[in-house]
Write a protein that holds these residues in place. Structure first.
Motif, mmCIF file in Angstrom:
data_model
loop_
_atom_site.group_PDB
_atom_site.id
_atom_site.type_symbol
_atom_site.label_atom_id
_atom_site.label_comp_id
_atom_site.label_asym_id
_atom_site.label_seq_id
_atom_site.Cartn_x
_atom_site.Cartn_y
_atom_site.Cartn_z
ATOM 1 N N LEU A 84 6.287 -11.324 0.352
ATOM 2 C CA LEU A 84 5.682 -11.320 -0.988
ATOM 3 C C LEU A 84 4.697 -10.165 -1.169
ATOM 4 C CD1 LEU A 84 5.054 -15.162 -1.494
ATOM 5 C CD2 LEU A 84 6.839 -13.752 -2.545
ATOM 6 N N TYR A 85 3.878 -9.927 -0.139
ATOM 7 C CA TYR A 85 2.880 -8.853 -0.197
ATOM 8 C C TYR A 85 3.560 -7.496 -0.367
ATOM 9 C CZ TYR A 85 -1.193 -6.031 1.025
ATOM 10 O OH TYR A 85 -2.219 -5.115 0.996
ATOM 11 N N ASN A 86 4.613 -7.270 0.422
ATOM 12 C CA ASN A 86 5.307 -5.980 0.346
ATOM 13 C C ASN A 86 6.090 -5.815 -0.949
ATOM 14 O OD1 ASN A 86 4.616 -4.520 2.812
ATOM 15 N ND2 ASN A 86 5.595 -6.207 3.867
ATOM 16 N N ILE A 87 6.599 -6.910 -1.494
ATOM 17 C CA ILE A 87 7.274 -6.833 -2.796
ATOM 18 C C ILE A 87 6.277 -6.420 -3.872
ATOM 19 C CG2 ILE A 87 8.323 -8.241 -4.641
ATOM 20 C CD1 ILE A 87 9.862 -9.735 -2.427
ATOM 21 N N VAL A 88 5.102 -7.058 -3.850
ATOM 22 C CA VAL A 88 4.084 -6.771 -4.875
ATOM 23 C C VAL A 88 3.477 -5.385 -4.695
ATOM 24 C CG1 VAL A 88 1.814 -7.450 -5.766
ATOM 25 C CG2 VAL A 88 3.511 -9.200 -5.239
ATOM 26 N N PHE A 89 3.024 -5.067 -3.478
ATOM 27 C CA PHE A 89 2.243 -3.848 -3.265
ATOM 28 C C PHE A 89 3.064 -2.634 -2.814
ATOM 29 C CE2 PHE A 89 -1.059 -7.129 -2.839
ATOM 30 C CZ PHE A 89 -1.978 -6.638 -3.748
ATOM 31 N N LYS A 90 4.250 -2.844 -2.277
ATOM 32 C CA LYS A 90 4.994 -1.716 -1.711
ATOM 33 C C LYS A 90 6.306 -1.393 -2.427
ATOM 34 C CE LYS A 90 2.377 -0.603 1.854
ATOM 35 N NZ LYS A 90 1.818 0.743 2.012
ATOM 36 N N LEU A 91 6.940 -2.388 -3.042
ATOM 37 C CA LEU A 91 8.281 -2.167 -3.607
ATOM 38 C C LEU A 91 8.284 -1.081 -4.680
ATOM 39 C CD1 LEU A 91 11.252 -3.013 -3.541
ATOM 40 C CD2 LEU A 91 10.721 -4.719 -5.289
ATOM 41 N N ILE A 92 7.327 -1.157 -5.615
ATOM 42 C CA ILE A 92 7.274 -0.151 -6.688
ATOM 43 C C ILE A 92 6.975 1.215 -6.092
ATOM 44 C CG2 ILE A 92 6.064 0.587 -8.779
ATOM 45 C CD1 ILE A 92 5.548 -2.392 -9.362
ATOM 46 N N PHE A 93 6.004 1.258 -5.167
ATOM 47 C CA PHE A 93 5.648 2.537 -4.551
ATOM 48 C C PHE A 93 6.826 3.145 -3.797
ATOM 49 C CE2 PHE A 93 4.219 4.781 -0.679
ATOM 50 C CZ PHE A 93 3.698 5.904 -1.289
ATOM 51 N N ILE A 94 7.510 2.334 -2.979
ATOM 52 C CA ILE A 94 8.648 2.840 -2.200
ATOM 53 C C ILE A 94 9.770 3.300 -3.132
ATOM 54 C CG2 ILE A 94 10.479 2.178 -0.576
ATOM 55 C CD1 ILE A 94 7.826 2.614 0.834
ATOM 56 N N SER A 95 10.019 2.556 -4.212
ATOM 57 C CA SER A 95 11.059 2.943 -5.178
ATOM 58 C C SER A 95 10.721 4.284 -5.817
ATOM 59 C CB SER A 95 11.202 1.877 -6.272
ATOM 60 O OG SER A 95 11.550 0.640 -5.707
ATOM 61 N N LEU A 96 9.464 4.440 -6.240
ATOM 62 C CA LEU A 96 9.034 5.713 -6.839
ATOM 63 C C LEU A 96 9.036 6.831 -5.805
ATOM 64 C CD1 LEU A 96 6.121 4.451 -9.131
ATOM 65 C CD2 LEU A 96 8.304 5.417 -9.885
ATOM 66 N N LEU A 97 8.664 6.488 -4.577
ATOM 67 C CA LEU A 97 8.676 7.489 -3.504
ATOM 68 C C LEU A 97 10.091 7.999 -3.248
ATOM 69 C CD1 LEU A 97 7.166 9.030 -1.257
ATOM 70 C CD2 LEU A 97 7.578 7.067 0.248
ATOM 71 N N LEU A 98 11.070 7.097 -3.238
ATOM 72 C CA LEU A 98 12.470 7.512 -3.049
ATOM 73 C C LEU A 98 12.903 8.455 -4.163
ATOM 74 C CD1 LEU A 98 14.124 4.160 -1.885
ATOM 75 C CD2 LEU A 98 13.835 6.225 -0.515
ATOM 76 N N PHE A 99 12.542 8.120 -5.388
ATOM 77 C CA PHE A 99 12.882 8.974 -6.534
ATOM 78 C C PHE A 99 12.191 10.330 -6.400
ATOM 79 C CE2 PHE A 99 12.571 9.846 -11.264
ATOM 80 C CZ PHE A 99 13.919 10.147 -11.403
ATOM 81 N N PHE A 100 10.917 10.309 -5.962
ATOM 82 C CA PHE A 100 10.149 11.531 -5.736
ATOM 83 C C PHE A 100 10.806 12.398 -4.657
ATOM 84 C CE2 PHE A 100 6.830 13.716 -3.268
ATOM 85 C CZ PHE A 100 6.206 14.457 -4.255
ATOM 86 N N LEU A 101 11.286 11.758 -3.584
ATOM 87 C CA LEU A 101 11.911 12.500 -2.481
ATOM 88 C C LEU A 101 13.269 13.078 -2.880
ATOM 89 C CD1 LEU A 101 10.987 10.272 0.597
ATOM 90 C CD2 LEU A 101 9.817 12.283 -0.290
#
Length: 194
Positions: A114-131
């Motif tokens: 739950l913590y990673n879905i809330v705090f990391k999922l959006i960031f990781i998704s945007l990071l992938l797009f950024f990369l």
């Protein structure tokens, strides 16, 4: 949707790097010494207190790291920094999942997810797009120097602007988490019964 199809191979490659990092983080946790593990399992209340008082403030680290990666994407060879950063994020998530699991068992796994879905999922998704954009920038600069096509400048400018927009969006999300992160963490701890 067409964008995702066009960059399918890049997405698969970056996703594999992330999953490898996640797996390595879990393996790293497993191979820690018994004394290291007992340090956490014997201090459950301290760990819970740390989670409750954890100020989720990633604004400056994310901003500086992403700006550095945007600059380093200008060369094909230094794009490797972006891959290392993605791997590191996976490693950190995997290690945290393992630690919370040995401390709290099933509740720890649930909290981690739950913590990673809330705090990391959006960031990781945007990071992938950024990369993805970063790799396109690297390729376009390489092609520009090889072919000297002026038309590439337009695409370069567009990809740089999109990359900067992603950085701005990540910073806005980080600001939201800074002022609401503790409340969300408390809520997640309550749901999971830690």
């Amino acid at each position: 949707m067409n964008y995702l199809k066009r960059n399918k191979n890049i997405i698969i490659f970056l996703s594999i790097i992330l999953v490898i990092g996640l797996g390595c983080g879990i393996i790293l946790g497993i191979y820690q010494s018994s004394s290291f593990k007992y340090l956490f399992t014997d201090n459950k209340l301290v760990i819970k207190d740390m989670l409750l008082n954890n100020d989720v403030n990633n604004i400056l680290p994310h901003l500086l790291t992403l700006l550095f990666l945007l600059i380093s994407n200008s060369l094909v060879i230094t794009y490797l920094f972006s891959i290392i950063y993605l791997f590191y994020n996976g490693l950190a998530i995997g290690f945290n999942i393992y630690l919370l699991t040995i401390i709290y068992g099933f509740k720890g796994i649930l909290f981690s997810i739950l913590y990673n879905i809330v705090f990391k999922l959006i960031f990781i998704s945007l990071l992938l797009f950024f990369l993805i954009k970063g790799l396109l920038i690297s390729k376009q600069i390489y092609l520009y120097f090889i072919s000297n096509k002026l038309s590439l400048k337009k695409y370069l400018k567009k990809n740089y602007l999109v990359s900067l927009s992603i950085i701005l969006l990540i910073c806005i999300i980080d600001v939201i988490f800074k002022y609401n992160g503790i409340h969300v963490t408390k809520y997640l701890i309550g749901i999971c019964g830690l």
